[in-house]
Write a protein that holds these residues in place. Structure first.
Motif, PDB file in Angstrom:
ATOM      1  N   PRO A 133       0.823  -1.206   0.000  1.00 18.87           N
ATOM      2  CA  PRO A 133       0.000   0.000   0.000  1.00 18.87           C
ATOM      3  C   PRO A 133       0.859   1.260   0.000  1.00 18.87           C
ATOM      4  O   PRO A 133       1.985   1.259   0.503  1.00 18.87           O
ATOM      5  N   ALA A 134       0.329   2.306  -0.587  1.00 21.27           N
ATOM      6  CA  ALA A 134       0.955   3.617  -0.454  1.00 21.27           C
ATOM      7  C   ALA A 134       0.464   4.257   0.842  1.00 21.27           C
ATOM      8  O   ALA A 134      -0.643   3.962   1.325  1.00 21.27           O
ATOM      9  N   ALA A 135       1.270   5.127   1.402  1.00 22.36           N
ATOM     10  CA  ALA A 135       0.872   5.801   2.635  1.00 22.36           C
ATOM     11  C   ALA A 135      -0.435   6.554   2.446  1.00 22.36           C
ATOM     12  O   ALA A 135      -1.280   6.588   3.358  1.00 22.36           O
ATOM     13  N   GLY A 158       4.661 -11.908  -5.441  1.00 24.76           N
ATOM     14  CA  GLY A 158       5.895 -12.060  -6.191  1.00 24.76           C
ATOM     15  C   GLY A 158       7.130 -11.712  -5.389  1.00 24.76           C
ATOM     16  O   GLY A 158       8.138 -11.328  -5.964  1.00 24.76           O
ATOM     17  N   PHE A 159       7.062 -11.838  -4.055  1.00 20.74           N
ATOM     18  CA  PHE A 159       8.189 -11.465  -3.184  1.00 20.74           C
ATOM     19  C   PHE A 159       8.522  -9.987  -3.392  1.00 20.74           C
ATOM     20  O   PHE A 159       9.680  -9.603  -3.560  1.00 20.74           O
ATOM     21  N   LEU A 160       7.486  -9.172  -3.355  1.00 13.70           N
ATOM     22  CA  LEU A 160       7.613  -7.743  -3.640  1.00 13.70           C
ATOM     23  C   LEU A 160       8.050  -6.960  -2.400  1.00 13.70           C
ATOM     24  O   LEU A 160       7.597  -7.232  -1.288  1.00 13.70           O
ATOM     25  N   LEU A 161       8.883  -5.954  -2.634  1.00 17.89           N
ATOM     26  CA  LEU A 161       9.281  -5.015  -1.605  1.00 17.89           C
ATOM     27  C   LEU A 161       8.947  -3.599  -2.049  1.00 17.89           C
ATOM     28  O   LEU A 161       8.987  -3.299  -3.250  1.00 17.89           O
ATOM     29  N   PRO A 162       8.638  -2.720  -1.113  1.00 16.17           N
ATOM     30  CA  PRO A 162       8.559  -1.298  -1.474  1.00 16.17           C
ATOM     31  C   PRO A 162       9.971  -0.760  -1.653  1.00 16.17           C
ATOM     32  O   PRO A 162      10.947  -1.439  -1.312  1.00 16.17           O
ATOM     33  N   ASP A 163      10.105   0.442  -2.200  1.00 11.97           N
ATOM     34  CA  ASP A 163      11.427   1.055  -2.151  1.00 11.97           C
ATOM     35  C   ASP A 163      11.571   1.757  -0.797  1.00 11.97           C
ATOM     36  O   ASP A 163      10.619   1.825  -0.007  1.00 11.97           O
ATOM     37  N   GLU A 166       9.160   4.633   0.012  1.00 13.51           N
ATOM     38  CA  GLU A 166       7.792   4.165   0.267  1.00 13.51           C
ATOM     39  C   GLU A 166       7.679   3.573   1.667  1.00 13.51           C
ATOM     40  O   GLU A 166       6.683   3.801   2.367  1.00 13.51           O
ATOM     41  N   LEU A 167       8.688   2.806   2.083  1.00 17.69           N
ATOM     42  CA  LEU A 167       8.655   2.225   3.425  1.00 17.69           C
ATOM     43  C   LEU A 167       8.750   3.311   4.491  1.00 17.69           C
ATOM     44  O   LEU A 167       8.031   3.274   5.497  1.00 17.69           O
ATOM     45  N   LEU A 195      16.343  -2.653  -0.545  1.00 19.67           N
ATOM     46  CA  LEU A 195      16.016  -1.434   0.188  1.00 19.67           C
ATOM     47  C   LEU A 195      17.222  -0.519   0.337  1.00 19.67           C
ATOM     48  O   LEU A 195      17.069   0.667   0.661  1.00 19.67           O
ATOM     49  N   GLY A 196      18.416  -1.055   0.128  1.00 23.31           N
ATOM     50  CA  GLY A 196      19.617  -0.236   0.217  1.00 23.31           C
ATOM     51  C   GLY A 196      19.953   0.199   1.622  1.00 23.31           C
ATOM     52  O   GLY A 196      20.618   1.225   1.831  1.00 23.31           O
TER      53      GLY A 196
END
Length: 368
Positions: A133-135, A158-163, A166-167, A195-196
């Motif tokens: 979700p977006a904030a 799909g084993f998705l992560l936010p950037d 976004e987190l 996520l870096g």
């Protein structure tokens, strides 16, 4: 004398294959026991007393995990499902029973909705899309919630992560609203490269973090929840109530400690090579990789063929060519006419070049 059970075809063919692309080679009980016995020469002292109700080696794993995640303490659980229930129930005691989670989140899809049936919690869907979700979406929800749960990565999408931005926005919103964040991080260990940020940085603004001992780390079983000392003290009460205060757990805990030493440092390499493997697979006619490129060392791979035929081709390739590319295929899914398998890039896959992946995939498709 009892007859020896005959292994099923998938187990047999993956074991006999000379090369594996996805996942690891399955073990027999004898092999698993030998692997555990081999840890007698490992870095963990084995001359201390065995654990009793969570002391000794269990506390060693809890403290080690807490340090890796940047939290003061952690509690060990025999299963991830129990860990999730205890984590959310502990927040419900102080904040309320309504949890905002994704409709594809693990408690909704893979835990028989235990958070509702057993724990008296209620979930609010964060979004109707197959992404985090977006904030702004959470801020616009017309139904109040008490706890925000984020699954990192979101496996069934799909084993998705936010950037990272976004987190950070999700953390910021939760803080503004006075709501704690619980991370369902069963596969969090491999999320830092995308996520870096380091794991402590990823977890810093989360009130509780659940991680698995066998997904990615290769332990036998078990999970942990990390957080502030007072939160962990209270979650251990719910662990006892849910039946998780086991008499002895040293075999599973020892394998988890070995996973932290052996597999955790290798995960960034797996994540990097997953991009190579995914790009090579994506060239097949009608193929889809999700996400492209992968966010972790796992991703979805889709082909326009019935799952039954794809599974049969996989068995034949292992039997006739000594190559096992994929695990099981399934259908239907969100993409009509396509079947999906989850690809997991581990040590065996690192030996494959992109050219070798492409060639083996062509051989696989020729068997359809």
């Amino acid at each position: 004398m009892n007859a020896t059970p005959v292994p099923d075809r998938r187990f047999r063919t993956r074991r006999q294959a000379d090369r594996l692309l996805s996942g690891s080679r399955p073990q027999t009980v004898r092999e698993a026991l030998a692997s555990l016995a081999a840890l007698t020469d490992g870095p963990h002292p084995l001359d201390e007393p065995v654990d009793m109700y969570g002391n000794g080696i269990v506390r060693t794993l809890e403290r080690r995990t807490a340090d890796l995640l940047g939290k003061p303490d952690a509690a060990y659980f025999p299963t991830g499902t129990m860990a999730q229930q205890a984590a959310l129930k502990t927040w419900a005691d102080t904040h309320g029973p309504v949890v905002a989670m994704h409709p594809l989140a693990h408690p909704e899809v893979h835990e028989r909705r235990a958070h509702q049936v057993l724990s008296g919690l209620r979930s609010v869907p964060q979004t109707g899309t197959r992404r985090h979700p977006a904030a702004a979406e959470l801020a616009a929800l017309d139904e109040p919630y008490d706890v925000l749960m984020l699954e990192l990565p979101l496996r069934d999408a799909g084993f998705l992560l936010p950037d990272w931005a976004e987190l950070e926005a999700l953390y910021e919103l939760a803080e503004q609203q006075g709501r704690p964040v619980h991370l369902d991080g069963a596969r969090l260990w491999e999320s830092a490269p995308h996520l870096g940020r380091t794991l402590p940085e990823v977890c810093a603004r989360a009130g509780s973090v659940y991680v698995s001992c066998y997904k990615s780390l290769g332990g036998h079983s078990g999970a942990l929840v990390a957080g502030e000392e007072e939160y962990v003290r209270r979650i251990k009460v719910w662990r006892h109530r849910y039946g998780g205060n086991l008499w002895q757990q040293w075999p599973a805990v020892l394998s988890a400690l070995d996973g932290l030493e052996r597999e955790l440092p290798r995960l960034p390499g797996y994540v990097a090579h997953a991009k190579v493997v995914a790009a090579a697979l994506a060239g097949a006619p009608g193929a889809r990789v999700n996400p492209a490129p992968p966010h972790t060392h796992q991703f979805q791979f889709w082909l326009p063929h019935p799952a039954e035929r794809l599974n049969e081709a996989g068995y034949r390739q292992a039997e006739e060519q000594g190559v096992a590319l994929f695990g099981g295929w399934r259908e239907p899914g969100p993409l009509p006419g396509l079947s999906m398998t989850e690809v997991t890039v581990l040590a065996d896959a690192e030996e494959w070049s992109a050219k070798e992946v492409t060639g083996a995939l062509e051989d696989f498709l020729a068997l359809l």
